[in-house]
Design an enzyme around this catalytic site. Structure first.
Site, PDB file in Angstrom:
ATOM      1  CB  SER A   1     -12.083   0.135  -0.563  1.00 44.86           C
ATOM      2  OG  SER A   1     -12.117   0.956  -2.119  1.00 44.86           O
TER       3      SER A   1
ATOM      4  CG  ASP B   1      -5.437  -0.952  -5.755  1.00 43.63           C
ATOM      5  OD1 ASP B   1      -5.940   0.165  -5.800  1.00 43.63           O
ATOM      6  OD2 ASP B   1      -5.984  -1.521  -4.667  1.00 43.63           O
TER       7      ASP B   1
ATOM      8  CG  HIS C   1      -7.797   1.559  -3.644  1.00 43.63           C
ATOM      9  ND1 HIS C   1      -8.003   0.400  -3.914  1.00 43.63           N
ATOM     10  CD2 HIS C   1      -8.862   1.863  -3.050  1.00 43.63           C
ATOM     11  CE1 HIS C   1      -9.299  -0.024  -3.709  1.00 43.63           C
ATOM     12  NE2 HIS C   1      -9.941   1.007  -3.163  1.00 43.63           N
TER      13      HIS C   1
END
Length: 366
Positions: A37, A327, A330
């Site tokens: 991600s 978040d 990240h």
């Protein structure tokens, strides 16, 4: 993340654009992205999985101000690398827009939730694991062969820049996911790290077999400091020692692996990017980099805004340039720009054996 600690030297790099002069050949080089991600730019949008970031406020600072599938408020690492080397941003491999001449720019095969191991991220069900990312890379090569012919396709892949980012999920979404996880019962943490490295070796060699000749390999960041782990495991906002320890064991082993592979191959194919130190610089002293905090994410819920994904119901900070994390896991776009600055210009502490500006200069002469 716990016990043994890296000694981190803080190097302040002004956040200004640095122009890297490259030849037309270097400017035209393709860019391929593999991993999780931290570098996924939208592949999971096309999958039936919970590991998605395709709803607001993700993408709030992206040029379109809409969610794109990037786990960011705006641009992510591959976007900024493309920007810095003068290339178009790569499209997700699963995007229907990736066709024709767009294929010659490269492609992003990354998928949120994956790890080095195939059992990492099983809770996300339908994600593109490494073997499948590499299968897609083979399909990609067949597609460009149809456009430019076999010889030019081979040259495009060999001369491309490659980025691969793996490892963090093997800890936070596997070994430490639940108490007494299957992997934690199978391995003591140092043995697990060595096992991960042995599997990563196979992945990197497979990438070499598929044509990768300039591969940036990022280590894990300081996992014990991310807001999600602080929210779940920290009592007072201090580093989570056992997860931090995982990073401090894994990362030096990865550097050793890269050195061994380069020696074996007789060339500097793999470049170690020390994401741990890059992030520890602004985590340990956020104010020196213009952040108000590195403990609280800009978007989330619960302690440190670290629980769950960012949603419309999350706490959203209005000034998104002053938080190091977007978040729970990240970095924000601004933090990603600091990281890429070290990719481009960092010393051997950050980029071993050379930084990306040096790579571009060398490769432009060959």
């Amino acid at each position: 993340m716990s016990s043994p600690w890296f000694v981190v030297t803080t190097i302040i790099v002004p956040l200004v654009a640095v122009i890297v002069t490259v030849s037309p050949q270097a400017e035209a080089r393709a860019f391929f992205v593999f991993g999780d991600s931290l570098v996924d730019n939208g592949n999971n949008n096309y999958l039936a999985t919970t590991a998605r970031s395709d709803s607001p406020p993700y993408g709030i600072d992206y040029p379109t101000h809409r969610p794109t599938g990037r786990f960011s408020n705006g641009l992510n690492l591959p976007d900024i690398i493309s920007e810095r080397i003068g290339s178009e941003p790569t499209l997700p491999y699963l995007s229907p827009e990736l066709r024709g001449q767009k294929l010659l720019v490269g492609a992003n095969f990354a998928s949120a939730g994956i790890g080095i191991l195939n059992d990492t991220g099983i809770q996300f069900v339908n994600i593109i694991r490494n073997f499948r990312q590499f299968e897609y890379f083979q399909y990609y090569q067949r597609r460009i062969t149809e456009i430019v012919g076999q010889e030019q396709a081979h040259r495009l892949v060999n001369q491309a820049l490659v980025l691969i980012t793996l490892g963090g999920n093997d800890f936070v979404n596997n070994y430490f996911l639940v108490p007494f996880s299957a992997r934690s019962r199978q391995f003591a943490l140092p043995d697990y790290c060595r096992y991960l490295i042995s599997e990563y070796r196979k992945i990197l060699l497979r990438l070499y077999e598929l044509g990768g000749r300039r591969v940036l390999v990022t280590g894990t960041g300081p996992l014990g400091f991310v807001p999600a782990e602080l929210a779940m495991r920290s009592r007072n906002g201090e580093c989570v020692p056992e997860i931090q320890q995982a990073a401090t064991i894994f990362n030096p082993l990865l550097v050793q692996l890269i050195q061994q592979l380069n020696s074996q191959l007789g060339s500097d194919v793999f470049i170690s990017a020390n994401a741990f130190s890059m992030k520890m610089d602004f985590i340990s002293n956020p104010q020196r980099f213009g952040f108000v905090t590195s403990k609280v994410s800009r978007c989330g819920q619960g302690p440190y805004n670290g629980l769950g994904l960012c949603t419309r119901l999350s706490n959203l900070c209005p000034d998104r340039n002053v938080y190091a994390f977007w978040d729970g896991f990240h970095p924000s776009e601004r933090a990603n720009r600091l990281i890429v600055q070290q990719f481009m210009l960092g010393s051997i502490e950050y980029m071993n054996p050379m930084n990306l500006s040096t790579i571009m200069a060398i490769d432009s002469r060959t």
